[in-house]
Design a protein around this motif. Structure first.
Motif, PDB file in Angstrom:
ATOM      1  N   THR A 163       0.801  -1.222   0.000  1.00 55.72           N
ATOM      2  CA  THR A 163       0.000   0.000   0.000  1.00 55.72           C
ATOM      3  C   THR A 163       0.836   1.275   0.000  1.00 55.72           C
ATOM      4  OG1 THR A 163      -0.129   0.087   2.410  1.00 55.72           O
ATOM      5  CG2 THR A 163      -1.818  -1.188   1.272  1.00 55.72           C
ATOM      6  N   VAL A 164       2.021   1.218   0.613  1.00 55.45           N
ATOM      7  CA  VAL A 164       2.810   2.454   0.721  1.00 55.45           C
ATOM      8  C   VAL A 164       3.362   2.876  -0.633  1.00 55.45           C
ATOM      9  CG1 VAL A 164       3.371   2.148   3.153  1.00 55.45           C
ATOM     10  CG2 VAL A 164       4.928   1.253   1.421  1.00 55.45           C
ATOM     11  N   TRP A 165       3.334   1.958  -1.593  1.00 55.47           N
ATOM     12  CA  TRP A 165       3.778   2.311  -2.941  1.00 55.47           C
ATOM     13  C   TRP A 165       2.628   2.811  -3.826  1.00 55.47           C
ATOM     14  CZ3 TRP A 165       6.715  -1.368  -0.361  1.00 55.47           C
ATOM     15  CH2 TRP A 165       8.102  -1.145  -0.363  1.00 55.47           C
ATOM     16  N   ASP A 166       1.440   2.218  -3.710  1.00 59.50           N
ATOM     17  CA  ASP A 166       0.426   2.585  -4.712  1.00 59.50           C
ATOM     18  C   ASP A 166      -0.816   3.289  -4.162  1.00 59.50           C
ATOM     19  OD1 ASP A 166      -0.827   0.378  -3.571  1.00 59.50           O
ATOM     20  OD2 ASP A 166      -1.322  -0.586  -5.467  1.00 59.50           O
ATOM     21  N   PHE A 167      -0.957   3.426  -2.848  1.00 60.79           N
ATOM     22  CA  PHE A 167      -2.104   4.170  -2.323  1.00 60.79           C
ATOM     23  C   PHE A 167      -1.905   5.687  -2.340  1.00 60.79           C
ATOM     24  CE2 PHE A 167      -4.424   0.875   0.617  1.00 60.79           C
ATOM     25  CZ  PHE A 167      -4.716   0.096  -0.489  1.00 60.79           C
ATOM     26  N   PRO A 168      -0.760   6.211  -1.845  1.00 59.81           N
ATOM     27  CA  PRO A 168      -0.685   7.658  -1.617  1.00 59.81           C
ATOM     28  C   PRO A 168      -0.838   8.517  -2.863  1.00 59.81           C
ATOM     29  CG  PRO A 168       1.053   6.523  -0.423  1.00 59.81           C
ATOM     30  CD  PRO A 168       0.442   5.524  -1.347  1.00 59.81           C
ATOM     31  N   GLY A 169      -0.311   8.065  -3.997  1.00 64.69           N
ATOM     32  CA  GLY A 169      -0.338   8.897  -5.200  1.00 64.69           C
ATOM     33  C   GLY A 169      -1.534   8.667  -6.093  1.00 64.69           C
ATOM     34  N   ASN A 170      -2.481   7.822  -5.661  1.00 66.35           N
ATOM     35  CA  ASN A 170      -3.608   7.494  -6.522  1.00 66.35           C
ATOM     36  C   ASN A 170      -4.728   8.520  -6.352  1.00 66.35           C
ATOM     37  OD1 ASN A 170      -6.246   6.053  -7.261  1.00 66.35           O
ATOM     38  ND2 ASN A 170      -4.688   4.675  -8.079  1.00 66.35           N
ATOM     39  N   LYS A 171      -4.894   9.357  -7.353  1.00 70.87           N
ATOM     40  CA  LYS A 171      -5.876  10.450  -7.268  1.00 70.87           C
ATOM     41  C   LYS A 171      -7.311   9.934  -7.242  1.00 70.87           C
ATOM     42  CE  LYS A 171      -3.169  14.242  -9.265  1.00 70.87           C
ATOM     43  NZ  LYS A 171      -1.857  13.611  -9.287  1.00 70.87           N
ATOM     44  N   ASP A 172      -7.558   8.793  -7.891  1.00 72.00           N
ATOM     45  CA  ASP A 172      -8.911   8.232  -7.890  1.00 72.00           C
ATOM     46  C   ASP A 172      -9.302   7.760  -6.490  1.00 72.00           C
ATOM     47  OD1 ASP A 172      -9.394   8.530 -10.724  1.00 72.00           O
ATOM     48  OD2 ASP A 172      -7.986   6.882 -11.019  1.00 72.00           O
ATOM     49  N   CYS A 196      -3.088  -0.599   9.869  1.00 70.91           N
ATOM     50  CA  CYS A 196      -1.678  -0.922   9.651  1.00 70.91           C
ATOM     51  C   CYS A 196      -1.052   0.029   8.633  1.00 70.91           C
ATOM     52  CB  CYS A 196      -1.548  -2.391   9.257  1.00 70.91           C
ATOM     53  SG  CYS A 196       0.090  -3.093   9.512  1.00 70.91           S
ATOM     54  N   HIS A 197      -0.682  -0.469   7.427  1.00 68.55           N
ATOM     55  CA  HIS A 197      -0.176   0.425   6.382  1.00 68.55           C
ATOM     56  C   HIS A 197      -1.302   1.018   5.540  1.00 68.55           C
ATOM     57  CE1 HIS A 197       3.572  -1.805   7.284  1.00 68.55           C
ATOM     58  NE2 HIS A 197       4.163  -0.684   6.916  1.00 68.55           N
ATOM     59  N   GLY A 198      -2.548   0.561   5.769  1.00 72.09           N
ATOM     60  CA  GLY A 198      -3.679   1.094   5.021  1.00 72.09           C
ATOM     61  C   GLY A 198      -3.824   2.604   5.112  1.00 72.09           C
ATOM     62  N   PRO A 199      -3.516   3.234   6.266  1.00 76.23           N
ATOM     63  CA  PRO A 199      -3.614   4.691   6.331  1.00 76.23           C
ATOM     64  C   PRO A 199      -2.699   5.431   5.359  1.00 76.23           C
ATOM     65  CG  PRO A 199      -3.688   3.778   8.544  1.00 76.23           C
ATOM     66  CD  PRO A 199      -3.345   2.636   7.623  1.00 76.23           C
ATOM     67  N   SER A 200      -1.816   4.712   4.679  1.00 79.92           N
ATOM     68  CA  SER A 200      -1.052   5.376   3.607  1.00 79.92           C
ATOM     69  C   SER A 200      -1.998   5.907   2.535  1.00 79.92           C
ATOM     70  CB  SER A 200      -0.024   4.418   2.989  1.00 79.92           C
ATOM     71  OG  SER A 200      -0.664   3.313   2.385  1.00 79.92           O
ATOM     72  N   GLY A 201      -3.208   5.320   2.458  1.00 80.80           N
ATOM     73  CA  GLY A 201      -4.211   5.835   1.533  1.00 80.80           C
ATOM     74  C   GLY A 201      -4.790   7.164   1.951  1.00 80.80           C
ATOM     75  N   LEU A 202      -4.480   7.609   3.172  1.00 78.61           N
ATOM     76  CA  LEU A 202      -5.032   8.860   3.685  1.00 78.61           C
ATOM     77  C   LEU A 202      -4.039  10.015   3.658  1.00 78.61           C
ATOM     78  CD1 LEU A 202      -6.879   7.442   6.845  1.00 78.61           C
ATOM     79  CD2 LEU A 202      -7.742   7.663   4.498  1.00 78.61           C
ATOM     80  N   VAL A 203      -2.762   9.746   3.415  1.00 81.72           N
ATOM     81  CA  VAL A 203      -1.755  10.796   3.617  1.00 81.72           C
ATOM     82  C   VAL A 203      -1.935  11.969   2.656  1.00 81.72           C
ATOM     83  CG1 VAL A 203      -0.050   9.235   4.630  1.00 81.72           C
ATOM     84  CG2 VAL A 203      -0.013   9.651   2.163  1.00 81.72           C
ATOM     85  N   ASN A 204      -2.506  11.720   1.477  1.00 80.60           N
ATOM     86  CA  ASN A 204      -2.680  12.807   0.502  1.00 80.60           C
ATOM     87  C   ASN A 204      -4.143  13.123   0.226  1.00 80.60           C
ATOM     88  OD1 ASN A 204       0.089  13.284   0.114  1.00 80.60           O
ATOM     89  ND2 ASN A 204       0.226  11.563  -1.306  1.00 80.60           N
ATOM     90  N   VAL A 205      -5.036  12.672   1.107  1.00 80.05           N
ATOM     91  CA  VAL A 205      -6.463  12.973   0.927  1.00 80.05           C
ATOM     92  C   VAL A 205      -6.756  14.356   1.491  1.00 80.05           C
ATOM     93  CG1 VAL A 205      -8.818  12.325   1.549  1.00 80.05           C
ATOM     94  CG2 VAL A 205      -7.136  10.551   0.990  1.00 80.05           C
ATOM     95  N   THR A 206      -7.286  15.209   0.636  1.00 77.73           N
ATOM     96  CA  THR A 206      -7.676  16.552   1.079  1.00 77.73           C
ATOM     97  C   THR A 206      -9.177  16.725   0.929  1.00 77.73           C
ATOM     98  OG1 THR A 206      -7.178  17.434  -1.134  1.00 77.73           O
ATOM     99  CG2 THR A 206      -5.460  17.626   0.540  1.00 77.73           C
ATOM    100  N   LEU A 207      -9.746  17.559   1.781  1.00 79.52           N
ATOM    101  CA  LEU A 207     -11.171  17.847   1.750  1.00 79.52           C
ATOM    102  C   LEU A 207     -11.437  19.047   0.842  1.00 79.52           C
ATOM    103  CD1 LEU A 207     -11.874  17.331   5.558  1.00 79.52           C
ATOM    104  CD2 LEU A 207     -12.041  15.662   3.686  1.00 79.52           C
ATOM    105  N   SER A 208     -12.707  19.370   0.666  1.00 79.74           N
ATOM    106  CA  SER A 208     -13.069  20.448  -0.258  1.00 79.74           C
ATOM    107  C   SER A 208     -12.477  21.792   0.147  1.00 79.74           C
ATOM    108  CB  SER A 208     -14.592  20.574  -0.347  1.00 79.74           C
ATOM    109  OG  SER A 208     -15.146  19.409  -0.914  1.00 79.74           O
ATOM    110  N   ASP A 209     -12.214  21.960   1.444  1.00 79.74           N
ATOM    111  CA  ASP A 209     -11.643  23.240   1.909  1.00 79.74           C
ATOM    112  C   ASP A 209     -10.123  23.271   1.781  1.00 79.74           C
ATOM    113  OD1 ASP A 209     -10.760  21.605   3.957  1.00 79.74           O
ATOM    114  OD2 ASP A 209     -11.909  22.600   5.548  1.00 79.74           O
ATOM    115  N   GLY A 210      -9.539  22.201   1.225  1.00 81.18           N
ATOM    116  CA  GLY A 210      -8.099  22.165   0.998  1.00 81.18           C
ATOM    117  C   GLY A 210      -7.294  21.560   2.136  1.00 81.18           C
ATOM    118  N   SER A 211      -7.940  21.293   3.262  1.00 77.56           N
ATOM    119  CA  SER A 211      -7.216  20.721   4.394  1.00 77.56           C
ATOM    120  C   SER A 211      -7.067  19.212   4.221  1.00 77.56           C
ATOM    121  CB  SER A 211      -7.965  21.008   5.700  1.00 77.56           C
ATOM    122  OG  SER A 211      -9.212  20.333   5.724  1.00 77.56           O
TER     123      SER A 211
END
Length: 232
Positions: A106-115, A134-149
């Protein structure tokens, strides 16, 4: 409108850096929450960054674990894992929650996936729940909300810790340390001792530290989705 359907996100990535070893999704981090949530009446869709067949981390192939054995023995599940939906083709309106299973892939293919990021934002802003272990939260490191946060900014979370990564001697193999990166995004990472269970619920965000936390994350998602009280 509740759909009673949850998107399970599994990694498409099978190479453990340049070690020559294989990785993928961690079996118990899929099997345990799957059974907990199915028993609670939820339907599960398997989704991955690339779609199609997903690799399992061979180190997680533990058939002594009854939930793992039942999961691998379920022909319908195994067929679904060979035909996962690509993240680009998933519709947020179909899901009450999204759950990111772990495994080093997940640390390789979750963070950069815009979809995946867009799907997560849409589900969360639709009053849905977000889970990860576990490593699943790597899918959250680049998730931003509508307000940009960042979604995790100001949130309490659990994840595979930097200490655990060092204990596995993979801290120089992974492209980033997950705990440190989440903290850089403004999250407060609440840690248990290495490889001990730790589940953190903050609003509609449910996260767990390691494989021992996978069942608890599934149970936490049920609490959030069904509106049952949670411990402070």
């Amino acid at each position: 409108m509740a759909t009673d359907r949850i998107a399970f996100i599994l990694t498409s990535h099978s190479e453990l850096g340049d070690t020559g070893n294989k990785t993928g999704y961690f079996l118990s981090e899929v099997a345990h929450p799957y059974h907990v949530l199915r028993d609670a009446g939820f339907e599960i869709d398997f989704i991955s960054p690339q779609g199609g067949d997903v690799p399992m981390d061979p180190s997680s192939h533990d058939l002594e674990d009854p939930a793992n054995a039942a999961f691998l023995d379920d022909e319908t599940v195994q067929e679904a894992l060979q035909q996962t939906k690509a993240a680009a083709n998933a519709n947020a309106d179909d899901y009450d929650a999204i759950y990111f299973a772990g495994g080093h892939g997940t640390v390789w293919d979750f963070p950069g996936n815009k979809d995946l990021a867009a799907l997560t934002t849409a589900i969360y802003e639709n009053d849905g729940a977000v889970g990860a272990v576990c490593h699943g939260p790597s899918g959250l490191v680049n998730v931003t909300l509508s307000d940009g946060s960042h979604l995790v900014d100001g949130k309490r979370v659990a994840c595979f810790t930097d200490s655990e990564e060092r204990a596995m001697e993979l801290d120089n193999v992974v492209p980033f340390l997950l705990q440190s990166t989440l903290e850089e995004r403004g999250a407060t990472v609440e840690t248990a001792d290495d490889f001990e269970p730790q589940v953190v619920i903050d609003g509609r965000l449910v996260t767990g530290q390691n494989p021992a936390s996978a069942t608890g994350v599934g149970e936490g998602l049920i609490q959030v989705l069904k509106g049952t009280p949670t411990a402070a």
